[in-house]
Design an enzyme around this catalytic site. Structure first.
Site, PDB file in Angstrom:
ATOM      1  N   SER A   1       0.809  -1.220   0.000  1.00 38.52           N
ATOM      2  CA  SER A   1       0.000   0.000   0.000  1.00 38.52           C
ATOM      3  C   SER A   1       0.840   1.266   0.000  1.00 38.52           C
ATOM      4  O   SER A   1       1.926   1.308   0.597  1.00 38.52           O
ATOM      5  CB  SER A   1      -0.913   0.016   1.225  1.00 38.52           C
ATOM      6  OG  SER A   1      -1.765  -1.106   1.237  1.00 38.52           O
TER       7      SER A   1
ATOM      8  N   HIS B   1      -7.282   0.262   6.124  1.00 38.22           N
ATOM      9  CA  HIS B   1      -6.951  -1.156   6.338  1.00 38.22           C
ATOM     10  C   HIS B   1      -7.064  -1.551   7.812  1.00 38.22           C
ATOM     11  O   HIS B   1      -7.498  -2.668   8.120  1.00 38.22           O
ATOM     12  CB  HIS B   1      -5.555  -1.452   5.804  1.00 38.22           C
ATOM     13  CG  HIS B   1      -5.488  -1.490   4.313  1.00 38.22           C
ATOM     14  ND1 HIS B   1      -6.120  -2.452   3.562  1.00 38.22           N
ATOM     15  CD2 HIS B   1      -4.875  -0.666   3.413  1.00 38.22           C
ATOM     16  CE1 HIS B   1      -5.900  -2.243   2.277  1.00 38.22           C
ATOM     17  NE2 HIS B   1      -5.155  -1.157   2.164  1.00 38.22           N
TER      18      HIS B   1
END
Length: 571
Positions: free
Chosen positions: A356, A472
């Site tokens: 990410s 997340h």
């Protein structure tokens, strides 16, 4: 559109395969947007006639625009008040078509009118509340069960209150939701609302947005969405949406698209029956032996490993296609469903992780470095915020990091302190530091440590400051690893100095981690990450005010402070 036509469009309009980060322009527009552009062209495209004709027609154009606005307003009013289906459909069509033909200013004008004049009736609400407060509750609880009739007035007023607290524009939203193309239109409507709110904080419009957000969240529940695996065999019209809306790592060319949909790769999207052929959100997955350290390893992995040898499903890109659905967490449900599906189809996959971006890291770090630079120079006026009387000087760098930066040759780095040198290097528009092995080596230690601190310790309202981290973590992931020079693209360098992070979804702990993060902001992370942010013995902070300063020292995990009434020279 055939795949051949798609290929031609991609060659003509897409960026070349390079490390530049120019965004991919969507090359397919909705009919509504096409209509809007045609309308604008018809009004603006006859400039060859000369300025005099423009001046002569200015007043007529203004009157025409006002007539158009009143016509669309009448359609909106009819869409709210009508009950006959055959007339209602026409009113909804006229309203949506007229709205698409509007300029930005007329859209703003109509949305403000909708927010203010189609709101709830507060006089009625106040009157009902007065009636409710005038009722007396039975003193004896036993009397309640014996005589239900005593509560008839409560039930009646409560029912009327529920009805009165619904704004009038709810009728319009609900009718559009069941109208063909209405859900897409509502998404565009909210995108315009959000755009206006970035420019002006208007309370009535914010209330309108909040209500529409709540409705869209209900209408787009996971039960209404279809999980679809996107493959090369899908229609080209769907594939072009993937190319156009890929927001994290732009697709370079047709070969890149085919590779992302081929062996060792998966792409899943959420579709809604009211918006056919267009995913609301999609996620790209790479099947790997281990968790990847860099995006280059993922995008340039050719040929990929055999799928039977993969043990890790790596989520490396998730993109939303509808700006108007911002704040509706479709990604949470998408990730969980994809994990379930992949695990069922490929039991040998044991690790589910991400690679990410860290979009807010450099903005946070440069802001902190600039603040400390001003403090070191004694310029308090720029640092103190309005209404604040304290500001903190913090030794951001470890002594060995400061020494390494100060020892750099002057032709490579300029500055009076380590923080100033670091700031100057990181704000270089050419990113010259990544081309010097010496600079890369010196910057790695402080950047990795500060990045870990940013992800794990910097909070906003008790949750992670970084938007991707918050996404997340609230979905139940843990922070596994940060990776040096993982994204060398211009975007990666500007956002996070090229650092990327791996979040891991540990099966069996997802709900536990999500709950602890939601409840108290607890962030689960690997021991390697915690090692980066261990409290430094003797870390020094100075809290400086108008006529005093505090010395704060962290030693052995405890905070010690001393108050000094008068300012003295810097430590």
């Amino acid at each position: 559109m055939s795949k051949k036509a798609l290929s031609i469009l991609m060659r003509a309009r897409m960026r070349p395969n390079s490390n530049s980060n120019h965004s991919v322009s969507p090359f397919s527009l909705t009919n509504a947007v096409k209509q809007m552009q045609r309308h604008r062209n018809s009004r603006e495209g006859q400039s060859a006639g000369g300025a005099s004709r423009e001046e002569n027609s200015a007043s007529n154009g203004s009157g025409s625009s006002e007539r158009e606005f009143m016509h669309v307003r009448a359609s909106m009013d009819s869409a709210v008040s009508m009950n006959k289906t055959e007339f209602l459909d026409d009113a909804l069509n006229n309203f949506s078509e007229g709205y698409f033909s509007f300029s930005h200013e007329n859209r703003r004008k109509l949305l403000l009118l909708l927010a203010r004049e189609y709101d709830l009736n507060r006089s009625q609400v106040r009157e009902l509340i007065k009636q409710y407060l005038a009722l007396e509750l039975p003193a004896d609880k036993a009397q309640v069960s014996e005589e239900e009739g005593l509560f008839a007035s409560f039930y009646r007023i409560e029912r009327n209150l529920r009805h009165a607290l619904k704004p009038v524009y709810e009728v319009l939203f609900e009718r559009l939701n069941t109208h063909p193309g209405g859900l897409r239109f509502l998404s565009i409507l909210r995108a315009d609302i959000l755009c206006i709110l970035t420019e002006e904080n208007i309370a009535s419009l914010r209330a309108l947005d909040s209500y529409l957000h709540e409705k869209l969240s209900t209408w787009l529940s996971p039960a209404t969405l279809e999980l679809h695996q996107i493959t090369w065999d899908d229609p080209a019209s769907l594939l072009e949406k993937i190319v156009a809306y890929e927001a994290v790592h732009p697709i370079s060319n047709l070969l890149d698209l085919k590779r992302r949909l081929g062996i060792g790769r998966r792409c899943f999207g959420y579709l809604h029956p009211a918006i056919p052929g267009e995913p609301l959100i999609f996620i790209e997955v790479a099947l790997l032996k281990n968790i990847a350290h860099s995006i280059q390893d993922v995008l340039e992995d050719s040929p990929p490993i055999p799928e039977s040898e993969a043990t890790c499903a790596l989520f490396y890109s998730i993109s939303s296609t509808q700006p108007g659905l911002a704040g509706i967490n479709l990604g949470k449900f998408l990730i969980k469903r994809v994990i379930t599906l992949v695990k069922r189809e490929m039991p040998h996959i044991s690790t589910f992780a991400t690679l990410s971006p860290i979009p807010g890291f450099m903005q946070w770090l440069l802001s902190k470095l600039a603040c400390q630079k001003r403090l070191a120079e004694g310029d308090m006026s720029q640092t103190l915020t309005e209404g604040s009387n304290l500001t903190f000087y913090e030794k951001i760098l470890k002594p060995e990091e400061e020494e390494a930066l100060m020892s750099l040759p002057k032709d490579l780095a300029m500055g009076q302190t380590g923080m100033e040198i670091m700031f100057n290097l990181l704000t270089s528009t050419s990113y010259k530091w990544i081309h010097s092995s010496e600079l890369v080596s010196v910057l790695k230690s402080p950047l990795m440590r500060l990045c870990a601190r940013y992800i794990l310790q910097e909070k906003k309202r008790g949750k992670a400051l970084d938007s991707v981290a918050n996404f997340h973590l609230q979905n139940g992931a843990m922070v596994e690893r940060i990776n040096w020079m993982a994204d060398r693209s211009e975007n990666g360098l500007s956002q996070s100095a090229g650092i990327m992070v791996n979040y891991v979804y540990r099966l069996g702990h997802i709900e536990e981690y999500a709950h602890s993060y939601f409840s108290n902001g607890e962030i689960h992370a690997s021991s390697d990450l915690h090692h980066y942010v261990e409290i430094m013995t003797g870390q020094l902070y100075i809290a400086e005010g108008y006529d005093k300063w505090f010395m704060l020292v962290i030693a052995n995990g405890k905070l010690y402070s001393s108050l000094h009434k008068e300012k003295t020279q810097a430590m």
